[in-house]
Motif scaffolding. Structure first.
Motif, PDB file in Angstrom:
ATOM      1  N   ASN A  89       0.794  -1.236   0.000  1.00 24.64           N
ATOM      2  CA  ASN A  89       0.000   0.000   0.000  1.00 24.64           C
ATOM      3  C   ASN A  89       0.824   1.283   0.000  1.00 24.64           C
ATOM      4  O   ASN A  89       0.283   2.364   0.255  1.00 24.64           O
ATOM      5  CB  ASN A  89      -0.981   0.025   1.187  1.00 24.64           C
ATOM      6  CG  ASN A  89      -1.967  -1.125   1.149  1.00 24.64           C
ATOM      7  OD1 ASN A  89      -1.744  -2.138   1.800  1.00 24.64           O
ATOM      8  ND2 ASN A  89      -3.021  -0.999   0.394  1.00 24.64           N
ATOM      9  N   ASP A  90       2.114   1.178  -0.307  1.00 20.39           N
ATOM     10  CA  ASP A  90       2.916   2.392  -0.468  1.00 20.39           C
ATOM     11  C   ASP A  90       2.855   2.785  -1.953  1.00 20.39           C
ATOM     12  O   ASP A  90       3.797   2.592  -2.717  1.00 20.39           O
ATOM     13  CB  ASP A  90       4.366   2.136  -0.034  1.00 20.39           C
ATOM     14  CG  ASP A  90       5.235   3.384  -0.173  1.00 20.39           C
ATOM     15  OD1 ASP A  90       6.482   3.235  -0.157  1.00 20.39           O
ATOM     16  OD2 ASP A  90       4.690   4.488  -0.338  1.00 20.39           O
ATOM     17  N   TYR A  91       1.721   3.344  -2.376  1.00 24.27           N
ATOM     18  CA  TYR A  91       1.458   3.560  -3.796  1.00 24.27           C
ATOM     19  C   TYR A  91       2.353   4.643  -4.397  1.00 24.27           C
ATOM     20  O   TYR A  91       2.837   4.506  -5.530  1.00 24.27           O
ATOM     21  CB  TYR A  91      -0.015   3.908  -4.004  1.00 24.27           C
ATOM     22  CG  TYR A  91      -0.938   2.813  -3.529  1.00 24.27           C
ATOM     23  CD1 TYR A  91      -1.942   3.070  -2.600  1.00 24.27           C
ATOM     24  CD2 TYR A  91      -0.794   1.512  -3.982  1.00 24.27           C
ATOM     25  CE1 TYR A  91      -2.790   2.068  -2.133  1.00 24.27           C
ATOM     26  CE2 TYR A  91      -1.631   0.493  -3.518  1.00 24.27           C
ATOM     27  CZ  TYR A  91      -2.621   0.778  -2.605  1.00 24.27           C
ATOM     28  OH  TYR A  91      -3.437  -0.222  -2.168  1.00 24.27           O
ATOM     29  N   PHE A  92       2.583   5.711  -3.652  1.00 25.33           N
ATOM     30  CA  PHE A  92       3.435   6.767  -4.197  1.00 25.33           C
ATOM     31  C   PHE A  92       4.886   6.291  -4.322  1.00 25.33           C
ATOM     32  O   PHE A  92       5.575   6.610  -5.302  1.00 25.33           O
ATOM     33  CB  PHE A  92       3.348   8.019  -3.317  1.00 25.33           C
ATOM     34  CG  PHE A  92       2.031   8.725  -3.402  1.00 25.33           C
ATOM     35  CD1 PHE A  92       1.123   8.655  -2.364  1.00 25.33           C
ATOM     36  CD2 PHE A  92       1.687   9.447  -4.530  1.00 25.33           C
ATOM     37  CE1 PHE A  92      -0.106   9.297  -2.436  1.00 25.33           C
ATOM     38  CE2 PHE A  92       0.463  10.092  -4.628  1.00 25.33           C
ATOM     39  CZ  PHE A  92      -0.432  10.008  -3.572  1.00 25.33           C
ATOM     40  N   GLY A  93       5.336   5.524  -3.322  1.00 25.44           N
ATOM     41  CA  GLY A  93       6.687   4.966  -3.416  1.00 25.44           C
ATOM     42  C   GLY A  93       6.804   3.997  -4.573  1.00 25.44           C
ATOM     43  O   GLY A  93       7.800   3.991  -5.312  1.00 25.44           O
ATOM     44  N   SER A  94       5.789   3.148  -4.765  1.00 23.30           N
ATOM     45  CA  SER A  94       5.775   2.194  -5.876  1.00 23.30           C
ATOM     46  C   SER A  94       5.814   2.913  -7.214  1.00 23.30           C
ATOM     47  O   SER A  94       6.554   2.529  -8.129  1.00 23.30           O
ATOM     48  CB  SER A  94       4.515   1.324  -5.793  1.00 23.30           C
ATOM     49  OG  SER A  94       4.444   0.440  -6.893  1.00 23.30           O
ATOM     50  N   GLN A  95       5.020   3.974  -7.342  1.00 23.07           N
ATOM     51  CA  GLN A  95       4.987   4.744  -8.587  1.00 23.07           C
ATOM     52  C   GLN A  95       6.357   5.369  -8.883  1.00 23.07           C
ATOM     53  O   GLN A  95       6.843   5.320 -10.023  1.00 23.07           O
ATOM     54  CB  GLN A  95       3.933   5.841  -8.472  1.00 23.07           C
ATOM     55  CG  GLN A  95       3.731   6.664  -9.742  1.00 23.07           C
ATOM     56  CD  GLN A  95       2.696   7.740  -9.535  1.00 23.07           C
ATOM     57  OE1 GLN A  95       2.853   8.626  -8.703  1.00 23.07           O
ATOM     58  NE2 GLN A  95       1.617   7.668 -10.298  1.00 23.07           N
ATOM     59  N   GLU A  96       6.975   5.921  -7.867  1.00 23.18           N
ATOM     60  CA  GLU A  96       8.282   6.565  -8.044  1.00 23.18           C
ATOM     61  C   GLU A  96       9.332   5.557  -8.517  1.00 23.18           C
ATOM     62  O   GLU A  96      10.109   5.833  -9.445  1.00 23.18           O
ATOM     63  CB  GLU A  96       8.711   7.207  -6.724  1.00 23.18           C
ATOM     64  CG  GLU A  96      10.077   7.894  -6.801  1.00 23.18           C
ATOM     65  CD  GLU A  96      10.517   8.438  -5.454  1.00 23.18           C
ATOM     66  OE1 GLU A  96       9.737   8.314  -4.483  1.00 23.18           O
ATOM     67  OE2 GLU A  96      11.632   8.975  -5.375  1.00 23.18           O
ATOM     68  N   ILE A  97       9.362   4.366  -7.899  1.00 20.00           N
ATOM     69  CA  ILE A  97      10.353   3.357  -8.269  1.00 20.00           C
ATOM     70  C   ILE A  97      10.094   2.827  -9.681  1.00 20.00           C
ATOM     71  O   ILE A  97      11.017   2.645 -10.482  1.00 20.00           O
ATOM     72  CB  ILE A  97      10.343   2.201  -7.252  1.00 20.00           C
ATOM     73  CG1 ILE A  97      10.703   2.718  -5.850  1.00 20.00           C
ATOM     74  CG2 ILE A  97      11.339   1.118  -7.660  1.00 20.00           C
ATOM     75  CD1 ILE A  97      10.512   1.691  -4.749  1.00 20.00           C
ATOM     76  N   SER A  98       8.810   2.587 -10.018  1.00 18.49           N
ATOM     77  CA  SER A  98       8.470   2.092 -11.356  1.00 18.49           C
ATOM     78  C   SER A  98       8.881   3.076 -12.440  1.00 18.49           C
ATOM     79  O   SER A  98       9.406   2.696 -13.485  1.00 18.49           O
ATOM     80  CB  SER A  98       6.957   1.823 -11.459  1.00 18.49           C
ATOM     81  OG  SER A  98       6.657   0.483 -11.190  1.00 18.49           O
ATOM     82  N   LEU A  99       8.631   4.344 -12.215  1.00 18.81           N
ATOM     83  CA  LEU A  99       9.002   5.362 -13.205  1.00 18.81           C
ATOM     84  C   LEU A  99      10.519   5.437 -13.380  1.00 18.81           C
ATOM     85  O   LEU A  99      11.011   5.642 -14.497  1.00 18.81           O
ATOM     86  CB  LEU A  99       8.449   6.728 -12.775  1.00 18.81           C
ATOM     87  CG  LEU A  99       6.922   6.891 -12.876  1.00 18.81           C
ATOM     88  CD1 LEU A  99       6.471   8.201 -12.243  1.00 18.81           C
ATOM     89  CD2 LEU A  99       6.474   6.828 -14.338  1.00 18.81           C
ATOM     90  N   SER A 100      11.253   5.248 -12.283  1.00 22.35           N
ATOM     91  CA  SER A 100      12.722   5.295 -12.388  1.00 22.35           C
ATOM     92  C   SER A 100      13.281   4.099 -13.149  1.00 22.35           C
ATOM     93  O   SER A 100      14.387   4.161 -13.690  1.00 22.35           O
ATOM     94  CB  SER A 100      13.334   5.359 -10.984  1.00 22.35           C
ATOM     95  OG  SER A 100      13.151   4.130 -10.289  1.00 22.35           O
ATOM     96  N   ALA A 101      12.526   2.990 -13.207  1.00 29.23           N
ATOM     97  CA  ALA A 101      13.007   1.791 -13.905  1.00 29.23           C
ATOM     98  C   ALA A 101      12.939   1.919 -15.416  1.00 29.23           C
ATOM     99  O   ALA A 101      13.670   1.242 -16.159  1.00 29.23           O
ATOM    100  CB  ALA A 101      12.190   0.577 -13.454  1.00 29.23           C
ATOM    101  N   ILE A 102      12.046   2.770 -15.928  1.00 35.52           N
ATOM    102  CA  ILE A 102      11.821   2.883 -17.382  1.00 35.52           C
ATOM    103  C   ILE A 102      13.092   3.283 -18.126  1.00 35.52           C
ATOM    104  O   ILE A 102      13.382   2.769 -19.216  1.00 35.52           O
ATOM    105  CB  ILE A 102      10.687   3.889 -17.669  1.00 35.52           C
ATOM    106  CG1 ILE A 102       9.369   3.355 -17.112  1.00 35.52           C
ATOM    107  CG2 ILE A 102      10.550   4.162 -19.159  1.00 35.52           C
ATOM    108  CD1 ILE A 102       8.205   4.317 -17.229  1.00 35.52           C
ATOM    109  N   LYS A 103      13.901   4.173 -17.531  1.00 34.08           N
ATOM    110  CA  LYS A 103      15.082   4.681 -18.235  1.00 34.08           C
ATOM    111  C   LYS A 103      16.153   3.607 -18.452  1.00 34.08           C
ATOM    112  O   LYS A 103      17.057   3.805 -19.270  1.00 34.08           O
ATOM    113  CB  LYS A 103      15.674   5.866 -17.464  1.00 34.08           C
ATOM    114  CG  LYS A 103      16.189   5.504 -16.076  1.00 34.08           C
ATOM    115  CD  LYS A 103      16.641   6.754 -15.323  1.00 34.08           C
ATOM    116  CE  LYS A 103      17.095   6.418 -13.905  1.00 34.08           C
ATOM    117  NZ  LYS A 103      17.479   7.618 -13.142  1.00 34.08           N
ATOM    118  N   TYR A 104      16.064   2.483 -17.754  1.00 35.60           N
ATOM    119  CA  TYR A 104      17.057   1.423 -17.906  1.00 35.60           C
ATOM    120  C   TYR A 104      16.683   0.415 -18.998  1.00 35.60           C
ATOM    121  O   TYR A 104      17.445  -0.520 -19.267  1.00 35.60           O
ATOM    122  CB  TYR A 104      17.239   0.672 -16.582  1.00 35.60           C
ATOM    123  CG  TYR A 104      17.828   1.526 -15.479  1.00 35.60           C
ATOM    124  CD1 TYR A 104      17.011   2.056 -14.478  1.00 35.60           C
ATOM    125  CD2 TYR A 104      19.185   1.822 -15.448  1.00 35.60           C
ATOM    126  CE1 TYR A 104      17.531   2.858 -13.476  1.00 35.60           C
ATOM    127  CE2 TYR A 104      19.719   2.617 -14.440  1.00 35.60           C
ATOM    128  CZ  TYR A 104      18.892   3.136 -13.461  1.00 35.60           C
ATOM    129  OH  TYR A 104      19.413   3.920 -12.480  1.00 35.60           O
TER     130      TYR A 104
END
Length: 496
Positions: free
Chosen positions: A24-39
């Motif tokens: 349920n840490d949705y904002f943290g999950s969103q932040e990490i997922s977005l950072s993964a795209i650049k790789y």
């Protein structure tokens, strides 16, 4: 960073994002997922499936945050990138569920129908019941005359056959909702089953949902035990979630540090010319980190300031009510008892000042685009404190859809009056307010465990003064003062 390192970092970040979302840490999950795209590179065929999984997680996070249109786009992107048939079916199902929650039932069903007889789905005893249940639920939402029960039971049978406990948990929840108005006893049984299996799964969110159903469906005498369980689980859950939000902070720090060290080594091998670039990158990272820290700190301070202002406004409004309004009311009572002053214009002027002071004491800032159920929830929850717990049950947006604006306005003031009196007089530690609709009538049940009211409420008691408001909307308000402890009040009014 080479190709393999890049993909490895991306996979690790996506797994971290999924775990954060599950907790349920949705904002943290969103932040990490977005950072993964650049790789990851969308042009590399073997990386598309990884990207599709990441976009699906972003869709789920947006859905939980009720950013439905944003979730639509993420799910569509995940479907486009999916190479595996099973993944594609899962993502289409998620998109359909998201559309259903937006009441776009026709679009949702068109997606469900695309996959319901898909070979890979029919042969999957875990996925097929899920899609079948959600498709039937959508049909039921669209048409209240549609009977979803056969498919609900079919899905439950499959899940019990393979001992899919998470699936059974979902089935019990839907069956409890289906029977809520048709057969409350059956609904209560399924809610109990949901609570039992949620306990076995150690899923606090599902246990809380099951307890909400049990509180709503149980007799008044049994409500207290379920409420106590709800309170204990909710308290511990808040602690766990606070810890979950920071669980990956150290890992992410070590990953960034390792990445920076690798960059330094690579640049050293290429010569001194690149040292300046490395230094610039390091400074830039520090500036970005400092900027992000400053923004977060600023947001936190602004939120604290807003909360302080809101608290001061509430205290001020309560003082207006307690000191000015009540003082004027006492003067009015004295003047009413003096025959010579009974028809004097000054009595009417004092009464007008009394009403104005009450209106001021109840004044609250109006939020834009705020639904009525959210407004009511905010008002009632504002009376919670370290010593008083306030629990709401059944306060959904659908409940208020047919209620008139006058009814909403009067009910808002009535509930506010109840809570003000509770805070001033009841000494209650537990307050439960349950909302339900029975045909064309909305019922509101107020229960607390305070000192209660001795005997019949007096005609000039603040609670009894709500009678004129409830009369204005053709409703009734009943005080039960015969309970062993505390106070019970039932408010009923018709919907248009």
């Amino acid at each position: 960073m080479n190709h393999n390192d890049s993909v490895g970092v991306a996979k690790s970040l996506i797994n971290m994002a999924i775990i954060s979302g599950d907790q349920n840490d949705y904002f943290g999950s969103q932040e990490i997922s977005l950072s993964a795209i650049k790789y990851l590179n969308v042009n590399h065929e073997n990386q598309k499936e990884i990207l599709s999984s990441n976009y699906n997680n972003l869709g789920k996070v947006a859905h939980h945050l009720k950013r439905y249109e944003e979730a639509d786009q993420f799910y569509i992107q995940s479907i486009k990138l999916a190479n595996k048939e099973k993944s594609r079916v899962i993502y289409i199902s998620n998109l359909a569920i998201n559309l259903s929650d937006q009441k776009r039932y026709g679009e949702a069903l068109s997606y469900f129908e695309k996959i319901i007889w898909n070979k890979s789905l029919v042969n999957d005893s875990t996925l097929f019941p899920r899609v079948l249940t959600n498709m039937s639920l959508t049909k039921w939402r669209r048409d209240s005359n549609y009977n979803p029960l056969p498919n609900f039971l079919k899905a439950l049978y499959i899940r019990e056959e393979i001992n899919d406990q998470w699936g059974q948990n979902s089935s019990y929840a839907h069956l409890a909702d289906y029977y809520e108005k048709k057969k409350p006893d059956s609904a209560f049984t399924y809610a109990q089953k949901m609570y039992t299996i949620a306990t076995e799964l150690n899923s606090p969110d599902d246990r809380l949902e099951a307890l909400e159903k049990l509180i709503k469906l149980s007799p008044a005498a049994a409500t207290k035990q379920y409420f106590q369980k709800y309170r204990n689980i909710d308290d511990s859950l808040q602690t766990v979630r606070s810890a979950a939000k920071n669980q990956f902070a150290l890992i992410r720090y070590d990953t960034e540090k390792s990445k920076a060290d690798n960059l330094v080594l690579q640049k050293d091998n290429e010569g001194k010319r690149y040292q300046i670039i490395i230094l610039a990158i390091g400074i830039l990272l520090i500036v970005i980190a400092g900027t992000l820290w400053y923004k977060k700190r600023k947001q936190r301070l602004e939120l604290e300031a807003q909360n302080s202002i809101r608290e001061n406004k509430l205290k001020t409004s309560q003082k207006v009510h307690d000191v000015v309004a009540n003082g004027l009311y006492r003067i009015m009572s004295k003047l009413d008892n003096q025959v010579t002053l009974k028809d004097n214009p000054i009595v009417n002027e004092i009464e007008e000042l009394y009403e104005q002071s009450r209106d001021i004491s109840y004044e609250r800032p109006k939020l834009k685009n705020q639904s009525f159920n959210e407004k009511i929830s905010e008002i009632l929850k504002s009376f919670a404190s370290e010593n008083t717990r306030v629990i709401l049950v059944g306060n959904s947006a659908a409940l208020w859809e047919k209620a008139s604006e006058q009814a909403k306005d009067e009910i808002e003031h009535i509930l506010q009056e109840l809570m003000v009196n509770m805070g001033k007089h009841s000494q209650a530690s537990d307050v439960v307010i349950k909302f339900e609709q029975m045909q064309q009538t909305i019922n509101i049940y107020y229960t607390d465990n305070g000192i209660g009211i001795t005997g019949k409420p007096q005609p000039k008691n603040g609670l009894t003064n709500t009678g004129s408001r409830i009369d204005a909307i053709g409703g009734t308000i009943t005080f039960d003062t015969k309970v062993e402890k505390g106070l019970k009040i039932q408010i009923s009014f018709p919907v248009s």
